[in-house]
Design a protein around this motif. Sequence first.
Motif, PDB file in Angstrom:
ATOM      1  N   ALA A 165      12.337  -6.012  -3.685  1.00  0.00           N
ATOM      2  CA  ALA A 165      11.892  -4.658  -3.395  1.00  0.00           C
ATOM      3  C   ALA A 165      13.013  -3.789  -2.845  1.00  0.00           C
ATOM      4  CB  ALA A 165      10.735  -4.698  -2.399  1.00  0.00           C
ATOM      5  N   VAL A 166      13.994  -4.408  -2.187  1.00  0.00           N
ATOM      6  CA  VAL A 166      15.108  -3.664  -1.590  1.00  0.00           C
ATOM      7  C   VAL A 166      15.903  -2.915  -2.660  1.00  0.00           C
ATOM      8  CG1 VAL A 166      17.232  -3.877  -0.220  1.00  0.00           C
ATOM      9  CG2 VAL A 166      15.245  -5.286   0.329  1.00  0.00           C
ATOM     10  N   ALA A 167      15.876  -3.406  -3.906  1.00  0.00           N
ATOM     11  CA  ALA A 167      16.646  -2.800  -4.997  1.00  0.00           C
ATOM     12  C   ALA A 167      16.242  -1.354  -5.262  1.00  0.00           C
ATOM     13  CB  ALA A 167      16.484  -3.624  -6.271  1.00  0.00           C
ATOM     14  N   TYR A 168      15.012  -0.982  -4.883  1.00  0.00           N
ATOM     15  CA  TYR A 168      14.512   0.357  -5.210  1.00  0.00           C
ATOM     16  C   TYR A 168      14.712   1.365  -4.085  1.00  0.00           C
ATOM     17  CZ  TYR A 168      12.437  -2.114  -9.114  1.00  0.00           C
ATOM     18  OH  TYR A 168      12.259  -2.885 -10.230  1.00  0.00           O
ATOM     19  N   ASP A 169      15.324   0.926  -2.982  1.00  0.00           N
ATOM     20  CA  ASP A 169      15.671   1.842  -1.888  1.00  0.00           C
ATOM     21  C   ASP A 169      14.471   2.655  -1.421  1.00  0.00           C
ATOM     22  OD1 ASP A 169      17.492   2.859  -0.055  1.00  0.00           O
ATOM     23  OD2 ASP A 169      18.016   4.574  -1.312  1.00  0.00           O
ATOM     24  N   LEU A 170      13.343   1.975  -1.232  1.00  0.00           N
ATOM     25  CA  LEU A 170      12.131   2.621  -0.743  1.00  0.00           C
ATOM     26  C   LEU A 170      12.059   2.514   0.775  1.00  0.00           C
ATOM     27  CD1 LEU A 170       9.662   1.186  -3.403  1.00  0.00           C
ATOM     28  CD2 LEU A 170      10.543   3.514  -3.308  1.00  0.00           C
ATOM     29  N   PRO A 171      11.460   3.509   1.445  1.00  0.00           N
ATOM     30  CA  PRO A 171      11.395   3.490   2.912  1.00  0.00           C
ATOM     31  C   PRO A 171      10.727   2.242   3.470  1.00  0.00           C
ATOM     32  CG  PRO A 171      10.732   5.638   2.054  1.00  0.00           C
ATOM     33  CD  PRO A 171      10.845   4.729   0.882  1.00  0.00           C
ATOM     34  N   SER A 172       9.720   1.723   2.762  1.00  0.00           N
ATOM     35  CA  SER A 172       8.972   0.575   3.269  1.00  0.00           C
ATOM     36  C   SER A 172       9.572  -0.764   2.870  1.00  0.00           C
ATOM     37  CB  SER A 172       7.527   0.645   2.766  1.00  0.00           C
ATOM     38  OG  SER A 172       7.488   0.826   1.362  1.00  0.00           O
ATOM     39  N   ILE A 215       0.835  -1.204   0.000  1.00  0.00           N
ATOM     40  CA  ILE A 215       0.000   0.000   0.000  1.00  0.00           C
ATOM     41  C   ILE A 215       0.874   1.260   0.000  1.00  0.00           C
ATOM     42  CG2 ILE A 215      -1.665   1.319   1.361  1.00  0.00           C
ATOM     43  CD1 ILE A 215      -2.812  -1.412   2.293  1.00  0.00           C
ATOM     44  N   GLU A 216       1.914   1.256   0.826  1.00  0.00           N
ATOM     45  CA  GLU A 216       2.812   2.416   0.898  1.00  0.00           C
ATOM     46  C   GLU A 216       3.539   2.637  -0.433  1.00  0.00           C
ATOM     47  OE1 GLU A 216       5.457   2.023   4.188  1.00  0.00           O
ATOM     48  OE2 GLU A 216       3.854   1.886   5.683  1.00  0.00           O
ATOM     49  N   MET A 217       4.001   1.542  -1.046  1.00  0.00           N
ATOM     50  CA  MET A 217       4.715   1.665  -2.320  1.00  0.00           C
ATOM     51  C   MET A 217       3.788   2.131  -3.428  1.00  0.00           C
ATOM     52  SD  MET A 217       7.109  -1.730  -2.212  1.00  0.00           S
ATOM     53  CE  MET A 217       8.189  -2.032  -0.824  1.00  0.00           C
ATOM     54  N   VAL A 249      12.493  -6.837  -9.741  1.00  0.00           N
ATOM     55  CA  VAL A 249      13.705  -6.106 -10.115  1.00  0.00           C
ATOM     56  C   VAL A 249      13.592  -5.608 -11.552  1.00  0.00           C
ATOM     57  CG1 VAL A 249      16.165  -6.375 -10.624  1.00  0.00           C
ATOM     58  CG2 VAL A 249      15.256  -7.177  -8.449  1.00  0.00           C
ATOM     59  N   SER A 250      12.932  -6.395 -12.396  1.00  0.00           N
ATOM     60  CA  SER A 250      12.792  -6.032 -13.806  1.00  0.00           C
ATOM     61  C   SER A 250      11.796  -4.900 -14.019  1.00  0.00           C
ATOM     62  CB  SER A 250      12.345  -7.252 -14.624  1.00  0.00           C
ATOM     63  OG  SER A 250      13.270  -8.313 -14.486  1.00  0.00           O
ATOM     64  N   MET A 251      10.730  -4.855 -13.204  1.00  0.00           N
ATOM     65  CA  MET A 251       9.677  -3.851 -13.407  1.00  0.00           C
ATOM     66  C   MET A 251       9.201  -3.325 -12.062  1.00  0.00           C
ATOM     67  SD  MET A 251       7.379  -5.632 -16.417  1.00  0.00           S
ATOM     68  CE  MET A 251       7.227  -7.177 -15.507  1.00  0.00           C
ATOM     69  N   GLN A 252       9.584  -2.096 -11.740  1.00  0.00           N
ATOM     70  CA  GLN A 252       9.198  -1.518 -10.456  1.00  0.00           C
ATOM     71  C   GLN A 252       7.688  -1.361 -10.339  1.00  0.00           C
ATOM     72  OE1 GLN A 252      10.822   2.350  -9.632  1.00  0.00           O
ATOM     73  NE2 GLN A 252      10.159   2.368  -7.505  1.00  0.00           N
ATOM     74  N   VAL A 253       7.021  -1.107 -11.452  1.00  0.00           N
ATOM     75  CA  VAL A 253       5.587  -0.841 -11.413  1.00  0.00           C
ATOM     76  C   VAL A 253       4.806  -2.035 -10.880  1.00  0.00           C
ATOM     77  CG1 VAL A 253       5.128  -1.634 -13.776  1.00  0.00           C
ATOM     78  CG2 VAL A 253       3.657   0.117 -12.726  1.00  0.00           C
TER      79      VAL A 253
END
Length: 273
Positions: free
Chosen positions: A145-152, A67-69, A213-217
């Motif tokens: 998900a860690v690859a995108y360096d998001l807070p959550s 939800i956060e992402m 990793v291939s598609m952040q969306v």
Amino acid sequence: MMEWLASFSPVTQALFATLFTWGVTALGAGLVFFFKTINKAVLNGMLGFAAGVMIAASFWSLLNPAIEMAENLGQTAWLTAAVGFLGGGAFLWLVDKTLPHLHMGLEKEQAEGIKTNWQRSILLVLAITLHNIPEGLAVGVAFGAVAYDLPSASLAGAVALAIGIGLQNFPEGAAVSIPLRREGLSRTKSFLYGQASGAVEPVAGVIGALAVVSMQVVLPYALAFAAGAMIYVVVEELIPEAQQNEGGGSTDVATIGCMIGFTVMMILDVALG
């Protein structure tokens, strides 16, 4: 340890993590070398514990971050979460109706999925393998998900999820191998079949990590998808099996096990994530 793990790519991290969860499954299956039977109340408590871990992980490690992402990516958060969650449940429903499998305590004629002439032991192993598909997928997606360096999405949170899944894999391994031993298989065969139920986790983990990793969306959808798949397993498989009370015994043990499993996973995720 965390610094060493951070030096690898998210896909490799996911592979390491799911090899760990598979290894814990093998440790649980190894109990068959020491016990031929398992008390029904103990088995129900173990399955309840696994259900509790999966319920907690579905929210704290998967659905809430999804939800956060989705919000951070400008998506309609509630819609993304709902589509992904229901998609995960639908996927497991299709697998459940397709993959031949048999639940503990049932006759071979009561096997679900496509009808086959496979041995009863194989059908029993495939029932637990169903549990492990969403577990491996969840761990893989969390590390991806860690690859995108998001807070959550933190490495510590992904590690917490892997530890939680590993903890509940121990009783699942025993829940396969010991009943197989009781059915007449040798200790070695029972162990091999029991640990094999966890072999799908590294495969699902790598696939999940590669996808995000291939598609952040797709990341929020993937997290919610894994949550939906895990909740489907809990409601369809784990809780009914944990509530089996042969001889009219109490179901309190399974309920208490579920509460403890939920608490342990919640503590892991909040403390480490």
